[in-house]
Design a protein around this motif. Structure first.
Motif, PDB file in Angstrom:
ATOM      1  N   SER A 183       0.811  -1.224   0.000  1.00 54.84           N
ATOM      2  CA  SER A 183       0.000   0.000   0.000  1.00 54.84           C
ATOM      3  C   SER A 183       0.841   1.269   0.000  1.00 54.84           C
ATOM      4  O   SER A 183       0.339   2.349  -0.320  1.00 54.84           O
ATOM      5  N   LYS A 184       2.126   1.152   0.346  1.00 54.63           N
ATOM      6  CA  LYS A 184       3.001   2.330   0.415  1.00 54.63           C
ATOM      7  C   LYS A 184       3.847   2.503  -0.840  1.00 54.63           C
ATOM      8  O   LYS A 184       4.659   3.424  -0.917  1.00 54.63           O
ATOM      9  N   ARG A 185       3.660   1.634  -1.807  1.00 57.64           N
ATOM     10  CA  ARG A 185       4.496   1.673  -3.005  1.00 57.64           C
ATOM     11  C   ARG A 185       3.863   2.531  -4.094  1.00 57.64           C
ATOM     12  O   ARG A 185       2.647   2.648  -4.195  1.00 57.64           O
ATOM     13  N   THR A 186       4.719   3.096  -4.921  1.00 54.26           N
ATOM     14  CA  THR A 186       4.257   3.955  -6.009  1.00 54.26           C
ATOM     15  C   THR A 186       3.802   3.129  -7.206  1.00 54.26           C
ATOM     16  O   THR A 186       4.091   1.929  -7.303  1.00 54.26           O
ATOM     17  N   PHE A 187       3.123   3.787  -8.121  1.00 53.00           N
ATOM     18  CA  PHE A 187       2.717   3.145  -9.378  1.00 53.00           C
ATOM     19  C   PHE A 187       3.931   2.576 -10.105  1.00 53.00           C
ATOM     20  O   PHE A 187       3.928   1.429 -10.564  1.00 53.00           O
ATOM     21  N   GLY A 188       4.978   3.391 -10.237  1.00 53.24           N
ATOM     22  CA  GLY A 188       6.168   2.945 -10.967  1.00 53.24           C
ATOM     23  C   GLY A 188       6.826   1.742 -10.332  1.00 53.24           C
ATOM     24  O   GLY A 188       7.255   0.810 -11.023  1.00 53.24           O
ATOM     25  N   ASP A 189       6.916   1.751  -8.997  1.00 56.88           N
ATOM     26  CA  ASP A 189       7.513   0.642  -8.265  1.00 56.88           C
ATOM     27  C   ASP A 189       6.740  -0.645  -8.526  1.00 56.88           C
ATOM     28  O   ASP A 189       7.308  -1.688  -8.905  1.00 56.88           O
ATOM     29  N   LEU A 190       5.424  -0.615  -8.353  1.00 59.25           N
ATOM     30  CA  LEU A 190       4.615  -1.824  -8.497  1.00 59.25           C
ATOM     31  C   LEU A 190       4.545  -2.323  -9.940  1.00 59.25           C
ATOM     32  O   LEU A 190       4.547  -3.530 -10.186  1.00 59.25           O
ATOM     33  N   LEU A 191       4.507  -1.392 -10.900  1.00 59.30           N
ATOM     34  CA  LEU A 191       4.452  -1.814 -12.295  1.00 59.30           C
ATOM     35  C   LEU A 191       5.745  -2.513 -12.696  1.00 59.30           C
ATOM     36  O   LEU A 191       5.727  -3.578 -13.338  1.00 59.30           O
ATOM     37  N   LYS A 192       6.871  -1.950 -12.300  1.00 59.95           N
ATOM     38  CA  LYS A 192       8.141  -2.585 -12.663  1.00 59.95           C
ATOM     39  C   LYS A 192       8.301  -3.941 -11.971  1.00 59.95           C
ATOM     40  O   LYS A 192       8.770  -4.915 -12.586  1.00 59.95           O
ATOM     41  N   ARG A 193       7.901  -4.027 -10.717  1.00 54.81           N
ATOM     42  CA  ARG A 193       7.988  -5.314 -10.021  1.00 54.81           C
ATOM     43  C   ARG A 193       7.036  -6.339 -10.651  1.00 54.81           C
ATOM     44  O   ARG A 193       7.349  -7.534 -10.691  1.00 54.81           O
ATOM     45  N   SER A 194       5.894  -5.882 -11.133  1.00 57.12           N
ATOM     46  CA  SER A 194       4.955  -6.801 -11.799  1.00 57.12           C
ATOM     47  C   SER A 194       5.565  -7.350 -13.076  1.00 57.12           C
ATOM     48  O   SER A 194       5.464  -8.554 -13.369  1.00 57.12           O
ATOM     49  N   LEU A 195       6.211  -6.496 -13.850  1.00 59.18           N
ATOM     50  CA  LEU A 195       6.883  -6.957 -15.067  1.00 59.18           C
ATOM     51  C   LEU A 195       8.046  -7.883 -14.730  1.00 59.18           C
ATOM     52  O   LEU A 195       8.291  -8.883 -15.419  1.00 59.18           O
ATOM     53  N   SER A 196       8.768  -7.572 -13.645  1.00 55.17           N
ATOM     54  CA  SER A 196       9.858  -8.447 -13.192  1.00 55.17           C
ATOM     55  C   SER A 196       9.324  -9.818 -12.809  1.00 55.17           C
ATOM     56  O   SER A 196       9.942 -10.855 -13.109  1.00 55.17           O
ATOM     57  N   ALA A 197       8.163  -9.823 -12.145  1.00 58.40           N
ATOM     58  CA  ALA A 197       7.552 -11.097 -11.728  1.00 58.40           C
ATOM     59  C   ALA A 197       7.181 -11.951 -12.936  1.00 58.40           C
ATOM     60  O   ALA A 197       7.369 -13.176 -12.932  1.00 58.40           O
ATOM     61  N   VAL A 198       6.659 -11.311 -13.984  1.00 62.61           N
ATOM     62  CA  VAL A 198       6.326 -12.031 -15.216  1.00 62.61           C
ATOM     63  C   VAL A 198       7.591 -12.638 -15.827  1.00 62.61           C
ATOM     64  O   VAL A 198       7.609 -13.803 -16.250  1.00 62.61           O
ATOM     65  N   TYR A 199       8.655 -11.859 -15.861  1.00 59.90           N
ATOM     66  CA  TYR A 199       9.924 -12.315 -16.449  1.00 59.90           C
ATOM     67  C   TYR A 199      10.485 -13.509 -15.670  1.00 59.90           C
ATOM     68  O   TYR A 199      10.902 -14.524 -16.259  1.00 59.90           O
TER      69      TYR A 199
END
Length: 720
Positions: free
Chosen positions: A447-463
């Motif tokens: 809940s404390k993370r930014t849009f950019g942080d979560l989007l990049k981590r989501s793409l990392s998770a897919v990879y």
């Protein structure tokens, strides 16, 4: 620009990889920028209320649908191994190039296809010779023995027998040395070496053999027996930390020793629920801190609070070429992985035990260790490897439910933090470092993370999920889209909770002086129990590693109901408060309000000229005084002489003990130094006023002493 909203990973040395995560990530950023859809992407993504929804959203990106990874690692290669061996042959003729020759033959060993055992044995032998030239006799002994045991025709490895002869001669084991030099000459006759080479080697070996035979005469042997008995008597009386002893050790004076220390037991008995913790602590949910570990009783300085095993760990990219992939020990005499030319082990035993965990990542090492993916990727990959798809598959519905509940539970704990009260922390059953759910439920701060942080981590998770797929994580079954997305959601959660819960695995580098000693980060790990502790810039515990095990010990007296406070790398006496708070807010998502931050304690040395500050022992006074000011007879405020003078004299005497502890450390007697420091700290805990230069000095030296009881490395003289 979307790239301005997305956090960048810390750069690391990149292994060969194709395609790297950066290509996938950049292609997403380029499309969003090109189509001018940043606002809509941000709005849609922020509507996602769980990690499962975030993964489902990025899964439909065209870049994700087109993502096609293939196995990528540094492979075995006959030609490259032969080229490295030729380089070794050209370098080793000059003893001054022994270190470079070692690097060349080490690379040849890693690149050698393992089915060719005779060729690998020859290269082990050559590596042993390079080590011998560097006077690393123990390591040379191990490699020579390994070569002889591995080769199907060991009789031709004359150089291995010569190495063993030199090692035994160095250890003054002349009978064994004579036998090995004799074998070297016999094997030399059967070798394919040229007549010129045979003559040169025979002359060299014969010369040493004559000396060994002289030393092995009966009158000299009796002297040697007497010397050995005296040495053994002295060894029983003294113990030198940092000394490695193994069944392969041939030489008594190790030059460049490596050790993993001894794993201690927790003090006050083991906790019945927190299996890695002492019974002297409990876990609560507190106002302002969330989960916290507090003392059930008074905890003495030096007490072992936790001994935690990692659920998963990984060696850092810049340490892969130096360390065992299983135990993280430095290994000059490494056993190479049978599948890739990256991973190595310190022994055949570690190679066998580590093979199962490594086999999944073996074919994708370059992808998982991709610098643009970040330091957490290898650890997160290991978390999934450890739990296995077989176990996850059986619990799919439960895990989907747990993913939803986990975020709701974190929000609930955050609401508790706004209330000035403690609440009981609930956990069903025992809290074990081997239980996947203890790692799963570590705080993620979503809940404390930014849009950019979560989007990049989501793409990392897919990879990373695609890496797991091509590595055979799901084998022999073929996963559905929903199963892949579940895996990716778990990876996303761990990318978040590892970023604020993973710890370094460290090794103490022992140098010429105490001031030069330093801690080296060699890997990263998830310690589920230690992760329950919170940060303070003025901690009361310290961490150190014994192998991959993490030990947490008290560096100050901790009274009953006080919180156990670790440090996340930001000490009040080193970094200004603004830097500390900014760094902690960025990575760990909290505003530090520890005592040092609240009162804005000054940086080291704190108060100029006041090394030791202590309180008047009269309970109605407690006025601060400094020995530097010469107040050794009476308190300047209340005028007390008897109690004050006694305390001032005791403080002065303890300063002499502190100096003695420093001398013990300089001599390598860390256990003895630590006991002296613990007694000194007990007095400071009762009477000292913080912050004070001497108190900070004692804390730093005590931490160094404790680190020296764990993973240590003492470079040999030529490396200093």
């Amino acid at each position: 620009m979307i790239s301005e909203h997305l956090e960048e990973s810390d750069p690391q040395q990149e292994l060969l990889s194709s395609p790297p995560f950066s290509s996938y990530y950049t292609s997403v950023c380029d499309r969003v920028r090109r189509d001018n859809i940043l606002d809509s992407v941000m709005q849609d993504f922020q509507k996602c209320l769980s990690d499962q929804e975030r993964i489902a959203y990025v899964w439909e990106f065209p870049e994700t649908r087109q993502l096609a990874l293939r196995p990528s690692t540094s492979s075995k290669c006959h030609e490259e191994a032969a080229s490295c061996e030729q380089l070794y042959d050209s370098l080793v003729v000059n003893e001054c190039n022994a270190d470079k020759a070692f690097e060349a033959i080490q690379r040849a060993v890693l690149k050698t296809p393992t089915p060719d055992k005779n060729l690998l044995a020859t290269r082990f032998m050559k590596r042993g010779w390079a080590l011998l030239l560097q006077e690393q006799f123990d390591d040379a002994y191990v490699d020579a023995n390994r070569a002889l045991n591995l080769a199907s025709a060991p009789g031709t490895l004359w150089n291995a027998h010569e190495i063993l002869g030199h090692c035994h001669a160095k250890a003054k084991k002349y009978k064994e040395a004579e036998a090995n030099f004799g074998k070297a000459l016999e094997s030399l006759k059967k070798s394919s070496a040229s007549n010129t080479e045979r003559a040169a080697v025979a002359g060299r070996v014969s010369q040493v053999l004559r000396m060994v035979k002289e030393e092995n005469r009966p009158k000299n042997r009796s002297k040697e027996v007497t010397r050995k008995l005296e040495e053994n008597r002295k060894k029983k009386q003294t113990h030198e930390p940092g000394k490695e002893v193994s069944e392969n050790t041939a030489v008594d004076d190790v030059v460049g020793s490596r050790d993993h220390g001894r794993v201690p037991k927790v003090s006050y008995g083991r906790h019945p629920k927190l299996l890695s913790a002492t019974s002297a602590v409990r876990v609560v949910v507190t106002a302002g801190s969330g989960r916290a570990v507090v003392a059930n009783r008074d905890i003495r300085v030096g007490s072992v609070v936790m001994v935690d095993l990692p659920y998963a760990y990984a060696v850092n990219a810049d340490q892969l070429h130096l360390r065992c992939h299983r135990c993280c020990r430095r290994c000059a005499t490494s056993v190479p992985c049978t599948g890739c030319a990256v991973v190595q082990y310190c022994s055949e035993s570690c190679a066998r035990k580590g093979a199962d965990l490594h086999k999944l990542e073996c074919s994708v090492m370059a992808l998982v260790y991709d610098a643009s993916l970040g330091k957490m990727a290898p650890i997160v990959f290991r978390i999934l490897s450890t739990v296995s798809w077989a176990k996850l598959r059986k619990s799919q519905e439960k895990l989907r439910h747990e993913l939803l509940l986990a975020e709701q539970q974190e929000l609930k704990e955050e609401s508790i933090m706004e209330v000035n009260d403690w609440q009981t922390w609930s956990w069903d059953g025992q809290y074990s470092p081997h239980d996947y759910l203890t790692t799963f439920h570590l705080i993620s701060n979503t809940s404390k993370r930014t849009f950019g942080d979560l989007l990049k981590r989501s793409l990392s998770a897919v990879y990373i999920t695609h890496c797991l797929l091509i590595a055979g994580f799901y084998s022999p079954s073929k996963p559905t889209k929903e199963e892949l997305q579940l895996t990716a959601a778990l990876v996303l959660r761990h990318l978040q909770n590892c970023s604020c819960n993973a710890y370094e695995i460290s090794e103490m580098q022992l140098k010429e002086t105490i001031a030069e000693n330093e801690s080296l980060e060699i890997g990263g790990a998830v310690y589920p129990t230690i992760s329950l502790t919170n940060h303070s810039c003025f901690p009361n515990v310290t961490r150190y590693n014994v192998g991959t095990t993490c030990v947490l010990r008290a560096t100050r007296f901790i009274p009953k109901d006080a919180e156990i406070l670790d440090n996340y790398g930001y000490y009040f006496h080193i970094k200004p408060i603004i830097e500390r708070r900014d760094a902690l807010r960025h990575q760990y998502k909290f505003e530090c309000s520890c005592e040092a931050c609240r009162e804005q304690w000054p940086l080291y040395p704190h108060r100029q000229g006041e090394s030791v500050i202590f309180k008047c022992p009269v309970s109605s006074c407690l006025a601060p005084s400094s020995l530097y000011e010469g107040r050794t007879t009476k308190c300047s405020k209340c005028g007390d002489q008897e109690s004050y003078g006694r305390l001032a004299a005791e403080m002065s005497n303890k300063l002499l003990d502190y100096s003695a502890a420093l001398r013990q450390m300089q001599e390598g007697k860390y256990e003895a130094a630590l006991q002296t420091l613990l007694q000194h700290q007990a007095l400071l805990d009762t009477h000292a006023v913080y912050p004070a230069k001497h108190f900070t000095d004692v804390q730093e030296i005590m931490r160094q002493c404790m680190n020296a009881l764990g993973n240590v490395y003492k470079p040999k003289p030529k490396d200093k």
